[in-house]
Scaffold this motif. Structure first.
Motif, PDB file in Angstrom:
ATOM      1  N   GLU A  89     140.986  22.844  64.385  1.00  0.00           N
ATOM      2  CA  GLU A  89     141.727  23.440  63.156  1.00  0.00           C
ATOM      3  C   GLU A  89     142.933  24.148  63.552  1.00  0.00           C
ATOM      4  O   GLU A  89     143.532  23.972  62.605  1.00  0.00           O
ATOM      5  CB  GLU A  89     140.215  24.200  62.788  1.00  0.00           C
ATOM      6  CG  GLU A  89     139.104  24.056  62.444  1.00  0.00           C
ATOM      7  CD  GLU A  89     137.972  24.869  61.866  1.00  0.00           C
ATOM      8  OE1 GLU A  89     138.415  25.944  61.792  1.00  0.00           O
ATOM      9  OE2 GLU A  89     137.083  24.419  61.941  1.00  0.00           O
ATOM     10  N   MET A  90     143.049  24.612  64.704  1.00  0.00           N
ATOM     11  CA  MET A  90     144.382  25.185  65.021  1.00  0.00           C
ATOM     12  C   MET A  90     145.369  24.078  65.057  1.00  0.00           C
ATOM     13  O   MET A  90     146.687  24.283  64.649  1.00  0.00           O
ATOM     14  CB  MET A  90     144.171  25.719  66.521  1.00  0.00           C
ATOM     15  CG  MET A  90     143.420  27.022  66.347  1.00  0.00           C
ATOM     16  SD  MET A  90     143.255  27.866  67.996  1.00  0.00           S
ATOM     17  CE  MET A  90     144.806  28.400  68.503  1.00  0.00           C
ATOM     18  N   ALA A 118     142.363  32.210  67.919  1.00  0.00           N
ATOM     19  CA  ALA A 118     142.622  32.470  69.417  1.00  0.00           C
ATOM     20  C   ALA A 118     141.799  33.547  69.748  1.00  0.00           C
ATOM     21  O   ALA A 118     141.098  33.521  70.987  1.00  0.00           O
ATOM     22  CB  ALA A 118     144.073  32.951  69.451  1.00  0.00           C
ATOM     23  N   HIS A 119     141.380  34.480  69.159  1.00  0.00           N
ATOM     24  CA  HIS A 119     140.636  35.597  69.490  1.00  0.00           C
ATOM     25  C   HIS A 119     139.222  35.123  69.358  1.00  0.00           C
ATOM     26  O   HIS A 119     138.434  35.406  70.384  1.00  0.00           O
ATOM     27  CB  HIS A 119     140.567  36.611  68.440  1.00  0.00           C
ATOM     28  CG  HIS A 119     141.883  37.518  68.203  1.00  0.00           C
ATOM     29  ND1 HIS A 119     142.732  37.957  69.809  1.00  0.00           N
ATOM     30  CD2 HIS A 119     142.614  38.021  67.488  1.00  0.00           C
ATOM     31  CE1 HIS A 119     143.587  38.697  69.495  1.00  0.00           C
ATOM     32  NE2 HIS A 119     143.812  38.944  67.966  1.00  0.00           N
ATOM     33  N   TYR A 120     138.694  34.112  68.375  1.00  0.00           N
ATOM     34  CA  TYR A 120     137.547  33.617  68.597  1.00  0.00           C
ATOM     35  C   TYR A 120     137.207  32.837  69.586  1.00  0.00           C
ATOM     36  O   TYR A 120     136.039  32.975  70.367  1.00  0.00           O
ATOM     37  CB  TYR A 120     137.162  32.830  67.504  1.00  0.00           C
ATOM     38  CG  TYR A 120     135.794  32.266  67.103  1.00  0.00           C
ATOM     39  CD1 TYR A 120     134.868  33.029  66.452  1.00  0.00           C
ATOM     40  CD2 TYR A 120     135.665  31.051  67.597  1.00  0.00           C
ATOM     41  CE1 TYR A 120     133.737  32.399  66.446  1.00  0.00           C
ATOM     42  CE2 TYR A 120     134.496  30.379  67.415  1.00  0.00           C
ATOM     43  CZ  TYR A 120     133.184  31.343  66.902  1.00  0.00           C
ATOM     44  OH  TYR A 120     132.011  30.638  66.893  1.00  0.00           O
ATOM     45  N   GLN A 124     134.602  35.202  71.765  1.00  0.00           N
ATOM     46  CA  GLN A 124     133.215  34.575  71.378  1.00  0.00           C
ATOM     47  C   GLN A 124     132.808  33.624  72.087  1.00  0.00           C
ATOM     48  O   GLN A 124     131.473  33.434  72.575  1.00  0.00           O
ATOM     49  CB  GLN A 124     133.262  34.370  69.806  1.00  0.00           C
ATOM     50  CG  GLN A 124     133.842  35.474  69.085  1.00  0.00           C
ATOM     51  CD  GLN A 124     132.814  36.431  68.950  1.00  0.00           C
ATOM     52  OE1 GLN A 124     131.676  36.414  69.129  1.00  0.00           O
ATOM     53  NE2 GLN A 124     133.668  37.601  68.545  1.00  0.00           N
ATOM     54  N   ASN A 125     133.757  32.862  72.735  1.00  0.00           N
ATOM     55  CA  ASN A 125     133.341  31.604  73.370  1.00  0.00           C
ATOM     56  C   ASN A 125     133.526  31.624  74.996  1.00  0.00           C
ATOM     57  O   ASN A 125     132.413  31.698  75.881  1.00  0.00           O
ATOM     58  CB  ASN A 125     133.900  30.457  72.990  1.00  0.00           C
ATOM     59  CG  ASN A 125     133.500  30.133  71.588  1.00  0.00           C
ATOM     60  OD1 ASN A 125     132.050  29.398  71.408  1.00  0.00           O
ATOM     61  ND2 ASN A 125     134.350  30.126  70.670  1.00  0.00           N
ATOM     62  N   LYS A 353     150.475  30.594  73.649  1.00  0.00           N
ATOM     63  CA  LYS A 353     151.394  29.797  72.674  1.00  0.00           C
ATOM     64  C   LYS A 353     151.304  30.675  71.051  1.00  0.00           C
ATOM     65  O   LYS A 353     152.274  30.654  70.466  1.00  0.00           O
ATOM     66  CB  LYS A 353     150.878  28.474  72.603  1.00  0.00           C
ATOM     67  CG  LYS A 353     151.507  27.617  71.623  1.00  0.00           C
ATOM     68  CD  LYS A 353     153.248  27.720  71.813  1.00  0.00           C
ATOM     69  CE  LYS A 353     153.846  27.143  73.002  1.00  0.00           C
ATOM     70  NZ  LYS A 353     155.322  27.211  73.070  1.00  0.00           N
ATOM     71  N   ILE A 354     150.016  30.847  70.584  1.00  0.00           N
ATOM     72  CA  ILE A 354     149.787  31.363  69.459  1.00  0.00           C
ATOM     73  C   ILE A 354     150.675  32.725  69.342  1.00  0.00           C
ATOM     74  O   ILE A 354     151.425  33.163  68.348  1.00  0.00           O
ATOM     75  CB  ILE A 354     148.418  31.801  69.203  1.00  0.00           C
ATOM     76  CG1 ILE A 354     147.768  30.479  69.280  1.00  0.00           C
ATOM     77  CG2 ILE A 354     148.361  32.681  67.805  1.00  0.00           C
ATOM     78  CD1 ILE A 354     148.382  29.480  68.267  1.00  0.00           C
TER      79      ILE A 354
END
Length: 501
Positions: A89-90, A118-120, A124-125, A353-354
């Motif tokens: 999705e990114m 990016a945070h997710y 989260q992972n 990069k984000i």
């Protein structure tokens, strides 16, 4: 030889006892369905029985280990596949932003979405746990992947291996015209923005310590070269007038110079040394970082590093990142690695990069805001004040040029973002393929254990269990023999010498 009544009686009793023992033996076999009831009955059967039972206990433990391993690996696969989906999705968002024309609001929406993804991925992972143990942190399953709060009391000395191919050509806008009531059109023209190129590589962290960095690489001849980069700080817009040599100086090294920018966490190479480094291999850097924000990745999970407590001066060395395999024994002399480390699967380059794209978009927004401000000044300016109008129009032209250049920079950054996500996906897919191969091996081992368990159960049954039909026949034979023995003995012992006197 003289045979006495006592001898006959003793022999008869002995034979009766043997027949009773056989009678009892087959009776117990028939009742218990087992060949023996105590080891002394048949030591060979007893030893084999112990061996088979021990084997079955081990097999059951291995099957239990496999169930635990499956649960761990299923959880790991779920999170890794989720990361892969978010990267897809990114890539889609970066592609849309790079190929389309968006307003500031739409661009901000895309940037916000990328930031949240990016945070997710990391929060989260990468920081996921299973049954109270963190999945991607190697042996340190009780230590989270991320800092749970900001900290600045421990200084990490980080040794990071860099991919020479990641030294990319970087385009940036040099110089910026800003409104100044005393400035003339010529002043604005001198401050005109230019599109310039340099070569840089990002470290895994920004906001690093203002401390010397060591850079080493192996040149084309095979010799190890050591370089001490020059520390260059980012100069703020308020600290230095736009358009001067100081602004963006950290992006413009010359010749054999290498700049280390602690604030942005990047190395910038001059053209000459860039050619030397790109022709070599094994690029390594060592740098320090003390200030960590909440949800920053803990360096010990990704790098060989040391952590020094600035209060107690105690130092802890971490040297095994990437090699911490948690093994479960799943069969006789067979182990399985159940974990996948974050440093081998989830790249830190995506987040960096984000951040880079976000910073470029923020600069883009500032330039657009400046342009709108100048356009308002032009609209509000007296038409008779031709000098001021000329100055403002020149500033507007410069800002429009800067926007065009910044748009190109943003497009390049988004394209680089697509490449970074794709490369990170490749790394993730390699980890998933390795995970899948280990999972398949576990399943095959489990099938083998099921077969082995059945074979062992069958062998155990053949060794221990009595054949009921055979036991019944032998029992009847022993019974008949015992009854015959009683009858014969009663006739023999019933006669004595007195009967013939």
């Amino acid at each position: 030889m003289r045979i006495t009544n006592t001898m006959m009686r003793n022999n008869s009793l002995l034979n009766m006892q043997k027949n009773k023992a056989a009678y009892n033996k087959y009776l117990e076999q028939y009742n218990t369905h087992k060949k023996i009831s105590r080891p002394s009955d048949d030591p060979t059967i007893a030893v084999r029985a112990l061996k088979y039972r021990s084997t079955l206990v081990e097999i059951k433990q291995y099957k239990s280990n496999i169930n635990d391993a499956r649960a761990w690996m299923d959880a790991t696969e779920t999170y890794l596949k989720d990361v892969n989906g978010r990267m897809e999705e990114m890539i889609s968002y970066c592609t849309q932003a790079a190929t389309g024309t968006y307003s500031a609001e739409q661009r901000q929406d895309i940037v916000t979405q990328l930031k949240q993804y990016a945070h997710y991925i990391y929060e989260q992972n990468a920081n996921a746990d299973y049954a109270g143990r963190y999945l991607f942190t190697g042996y340190r399953t009780d230590v989270p992947m991320l800092f749970d709060k900001s900290q600045n009391t421990v200084t990490y000395t980080i040794n990071e291996d860099l991919d020479i191919n990641e030294i990319k050509k970087y385009q940036y806008v040099y110089g910026q015209a800003e409104y100044d009531a005393a400035a003339t059109a010529d002043n604005y023209a001198l401050a005109a923005s230019k599109y310039q190129t340099t070569h840089r590589i990002q470290l895994s962290y920004d906001n690093c310590d203002d401390a010397a960095m060591t850079l080493t690489y192996v040149d084309s001849s095979g010799a190890t070269q050591t370089v001490t980069p020059t520390i260059k700080h980012v100069v703020t817009k308020n600290a230095t007038p736009p358009g001067t040599d100081k602004y963006n100086e950290h992006l413009n090294p010359q010749g054999n110079n290498v700049y280390y920018v602690p604030e942005t966490g990047e190395l910038v190479f001059g053209d000459a040394i860039y050619d030397q480094v790109r022709a070599g291999s094994d690029l390594k850097v060592q740098y320090k970082k003390t200030d960590f924000e909440k949800n920053d990745v803990r360096p010990e999970h990704y790098f060989i590093c040391s952590a020094t407590d600035n209060v107690t001066n105690e130092t802890i060395n971490y040297t095994s990142a990437g090699t911490q395999a948690i093994n479960y024994q799943i069969n006789f002399s067979q182990t399985l690695t159940v974990n996948t480390e974050g440093c081998n699967s989830i790249s830190l380059s995506v987040g960096r990069k984000i951040e880079d794209i976000i910073n470029i978009c923020n600069d883009y927004d500032v330039i657009e805001a400046n342009l709108k401000s100048v356009e308002k000044r032009i609209a509000d300016c007296d038409e008779g004040d031709t000098t001021t109008l000329a100055n403002l129009n020149e500033l507007k032209n410069q800002l429009e040029t800067q926007i065009a250049l910044q748009k190109q920079v943003l497009g390049d950054a988004l394209g680089s973002g697509i490449t970074t996500c794709q490369e990170s996906q490749d790394r993730l897919n390699i980890a998933l393929a390795d995970h899948g191969a280990r999972y398949k091996r576990m399943e095959m081992t489990e099938e083998g254990l099921k077969t082995q368990e059945m074979d062992t159960e069958e062998a155990k049954s053949e060794n221990e269990d009595a054949d009921l039909g055979e036991a019944y026949v032998l029992f009847n034979q022993a019974n008949l023999l015992y009854q015959a023995t009683l009858g014969a003995t009663s006739k023999i012992l019933g006669q004595s010498l007195l009967n013939f006197i």
